[in-house]
Design a protein around this motif. Sequence first.
Motif, PDB file in Angstrom:
ATOM      1  N   ILE A 156      16.723 -14.171 -12.137  1.00 14.77           N
ATOM      2  CA  ILE A 156      16.679 -14.755 -10.799  1.00 14.77           C
ATOM      3  C   ILE A 156      16.408 -13.628  -9.816  1.00 14.77           C
ATOM      4  N   VAL A 157      15.225 -13.638  -9.228  1.00 15.25           N
ATOM      5  CA  VAL A 157      14.810 -12.546  -8.350  1.00 15.25           C
ATOM      6  C   VAL A 157      14.781 -13.004  -6.897  1.00 15.25           C
ATOM      7  N   GLY A 158      14.948 -12.041  -5.993  1.00 15.29           N
ATOM      8  CA  GLY A 158      14.880 -12.361  -4.580  1.00 15.29           C
ATOM      9  C   GLY A 158      13.500 -12.848  -4.196  1.00 15.29           C
ATOM     10  N   THR A 200      14.845  -7.410  -5.605  1.00 10.26           N
ATOM     11  CA  THR A 200      16.202  -7.419  -6.153  1.00 10.26           C
ATOM     12  C   THR A 200      16.362  -8.587  -7.116  1.00 10.26           C
ATOM     13  N   ARG A 201      17.449  -8.548  -7.877  1.00 12.54           N
ATOM     14  CA  ARG A 201      17.708  -9.635  -8.815  1.00 12.54           C
ATOM     15  C   ARG A 201      19.196 -10.004  -8.770  1.00 12.54           C
ATOM     16  N   GLY A 221      19.358  -3.819  -7.420  1.00 11.96           N
ATOM     17  CA  GLY A 221      17.973  -3.413  -7.206  1.00 11.96           C
ATOM     18  C   GLY A 221      17.598  -3.002  -5.796  1.00 11.96           C
ATOM     19  N   PHE A 222      18.579  -2.868  -4.877  1.00 10.64           N
ATOM     20  CA  PHE A 222      18.237  -2.401  -3.533  1.00 10.64           C
ATOM     21  C   PHE A 222      17.708  -0.975  -3.623  1.00 10.64           C
ATOM     22  N   LYS A 223      16.589  -0.715  -2.955  1.00 11.52           N
ATOM     23  CA  LYS A 223      15.936   0.581  -3.077  1.00 11.52           C
ATOM     24  C   LYS A 223      16.559   1.653  -2.196  1.00 11.52           C
TER      25      LYS A 223
END
Length: 372
Positions: A156-158, A200-201, A221-223
């Motif tokens: 499930i991805v943003g 993000t996921r 997954g926030f960069k």
Amino acid sequence: MDIDQAVTLTQDRLAGEGGTMSDLLGHFRNRISPVLIGEAEWERVLECAGKLPIAMGALPFGFELPLHERRPEADFGASLASGTGPAAFFEERARTDTTDETAKAIVRLFKEMEAERSPLREIVGRKLMLEYDIGSARDGDRSFPGMFLRPGERPIVGAGGQENDVATVVDALVSCVGWTMTDAERENVERVYLAQPGDTRMDSFGIFPSRSRAIRLAIMGFKSRRDLCSYLEETAWPGRIPAVDSVIARLGKRVNIVRIGANIDVREEGVGPTLGLTLIVKQRYTKDSRYWLDGLTDWDPFLEALSHEELVVPDKLTALADWVSKPTTLFAKSGRYVLLRGIHHIKLVISGNRLRQAKAYVFMVLSGAVAP
């Protein structure tokens, strides 16, 4: 031999080693530092594990270790999957003991997974993770474990338009413990998902039936800390965002952070004030066959950075560094096994507008699928 076959083989062989997870853990006491888990605390872990079938040792199990507490306490976590021996164990428990709410919840959840063309199984597969409050259980009965599902089959991805997938997983979790989602809870969960950036996921969904009611969402997954702080602002997180930025910036000066994760609690009134931070210094991919294998020194830079935080107990960090080990061959009544040990992640907890806790999540993975 694929991974499912290896797990089944290991489950079958473990049945010849004892009856419960307590029997299995008893063999590993000399491998666990008393600085991390003390003798009295270990007995409490064994008491909990004595209620779980030994075949659960074929999937990852381990401990939550509070690095901010001087007490050598731990919580215990284990996994199981529908359609397996451990699942049958809980089915029998639910039939024979009508007071076992945990068994009944597991059976309800697995029944949904096993349904024909199950939407839930298409997203999360057949695996369920349990987390038992043991060391942290100081305010009443915490016998009902936390329950977690990970969307490993269909990530499930943003910005992926997967609101229905999010609702499917959350509905399955809350309904298995007898909760009914309110409109406000449903809207808040959807709002938190829709705020996710596209890169993000949703890493996991969790509930803690023995704690105050909330739905735990782990977003990975926030960069950058800027991306995370913008996300917290959009979700109306009620804490002080500059406090989060400060913690990440401070650690970022000591170690290279490649990604950031956030654990947030969704309640009927909105997002809860406590925030869990996972700072990733080594990118992991769950589909990688070497996902569970860390180099012996991979965690050293982060542990060194963490040693400068005043709330962390130095002796525990030293003992934690020794947790990671090479694959180890073990010899038992039913033959040879391979044991892997490592650090899965370390979570920093911010509440009351400052860093309050640091917790290490360590795992053990046992396989009996060893070539002669």
